[in-house]
Design an enzyme around this catalytic site. Sequence first.
Site, mmCIF file in Angstrom:
data_model
loop_
_atom_site.group_PDB
_atom_site.id
_atom_site.type_symbol
_atom_site.label_atom_id
_atom_site.label_comp_id
_atom_site.label_asym_id
_atom_site.label_seq_id
_atom_site.Cartn_x
_atom_site.Cartn_y
_atom_site.Cartn_z
ATOM 1 N N THR A 70 31.681 29.164 41.977
ATOM 2 C CA THR A 70 31.400 30.833 42.089
ATOM 3 C C THR A 70 32.302 31.213 43.145
ATOM 4 O OG1 THR A 70 29.260 30.477 41.314
ATOM 5 C CG2 THR A 70 29.518 32.281 42.711
ATOM 6 N N GLN A 124 34.271 23.855 33.653
ATOM 7 C CA GLN A 124 33.782 22.853 32.643
ATOM 8 C C GLN A 124 34.859 21.785 31.974
ATOM 9 O OE1 GLN A 124 30.605 22.314 31.408
ATOM 10 N NE2 GLN A 124 29.660 24.130 32.755
ATOM 11 N N SER A 180 34.621 22.819 40.232
ATOM 12 C CA SER A 180 33.338 23.031 40.897
ATOM 13 C C SER A 180 33.343 21.263 40.845
ATOM 14 C CB SER A 180 32.442 23.492 40.403
ATOM 15 O OG SER A 180 31.152 23.255 40.977
ATOM 16 N N THR A 238 34.726 25.754 59.172
ATOM 17 C CA THR A 238 34.686 24.220 59.148
ATOM 18 C C THR A 238 34.399 23.672 57.793
ATOM 19 O OG1 THR A 238 33.891 24.496 61.555
ATOM 20 C CG2 THR A 238 33.892 22.250 60.505
ATOM 21 N N CYS A 285 21.856 30.097 34.586
ATOM 22 C CA CYS A 285 21.805 31.329 35.098
ATOM 23 C C CYS A 285 20.823 32.339 34.470
ATOM 24 C CB CYS A 285 23.121 32.019 35.625
ATOM 25 S SG CYS A 285 24.442 30.929 35.896
#
Length: 388
Positions: free
Chosen positions: A72, A179, A199, A237, A325
Amino acid sequence: MKRIYLDYAATTPIHSEVVKAMLPYFTEAFGNPSSIHSYGQEAKGSIEEARVKVADLIGARSEELVFTSGGTEADNFAIKGIAFANESKGNHIITSSVEHHAVIETCQFLERRGFRVTYLPVDEYGLVDLDDVKKAITDKTTLISVMHASNEMGTIEPIAEIGRIAKEAEIYFHTDAVQTVGHIPVDVNKLGVDLLSMSAHKLYGPKGVGALYIRKGTKLTPFIHGGEQERRRRASTENVPGIVGFGKAAELAQHEMGEEVKRLTYLRDQLIKGLLERIDHTRLNGHPLKRLPNNINISADFVEGESMLLNLDLEGICASTGSACSSSSLEASHVLLALGLSHEQAHGSLRFSLGKWTTEEEIERVLDVLPRVVAKLRAMSPLLKSHR
Ligand SMILES: *Cc1c(COP(=O)(O)O)cnc(C)c1O
């Protein structure tokens, strides 16, 4: 009851070797990578090793990767970053109508700030039309963003072809590849993309870490301001254990991908064929061939996806009605509506996404259970009675 997990597109369990690689970075190797001393250097070194592994997986150079908090953030960074950095050139963005919410909502945010967005339609299989892309380009267009493959209906978009169009028109090109990275071959140069989102938790890595590939020479407005981490492109960080885990997951994916594609494609097609044969008034959503090896999305008439899901869950089978979602909202999926499905059809859809630990026995169990579930629901369905 042994549970069967068929929702790998929502998230994947972390590979045990990934956990093993991460563990030292929670304890003895806890240093801040920005520190000059040996603890800092140790942490810094581990991040750079992970960066090389993730870059290798997508044919990029390691300095072209910025680690983020997930897919995201990578999508937000790419789209807002290019939009804001190029505001003096233009305010027009082209995307598709089947994108993940991370892209759609970001574009809608920009529209409220005075940007103009074209949402390209798709055909009945979910494919973007190349002529539509060409026609949508104006002298104010600064970015095209089209996802590599749909998390919902599995269709793989013609990214390399759109990449050539974008390059010729000298427009930045972003793809959400969350994906596909680690699942099918992805090469930023073959695809011709300038920006690509990833991701870790979709490829057997940890949640809360992702990356944005940014082609050398591409200027983005930073998304998070603060320190000088990530070559001043993303302050804060670094999530050292997460990044190390992402690196390990990328390395494992590279080794295992070839075999996995074959194995999952076989299981996928068994499930699709079996369901279409055993349940009448059922159709496959998305493209039959240009499709993720692990995605099955079907619609069954006269039943609610939600009811099927709950009944499957009672039998220990965990699937999804679409994207995680939208599964808590009652709105029909924007992706299925874009394919031309009616609201009823979109509400009667079910997604199975397979993964590393999916077995043939599990597929057979679904093929045994779902026809019974659908028959039971249809027997009580007011939808079916009114149809008759
Ligand atoms: C999961 C997913 C995202 C979001 O990634 P997070 O790391 O969960 O933020 C974005 N795009 C697609 C296509 C996804 O499947």
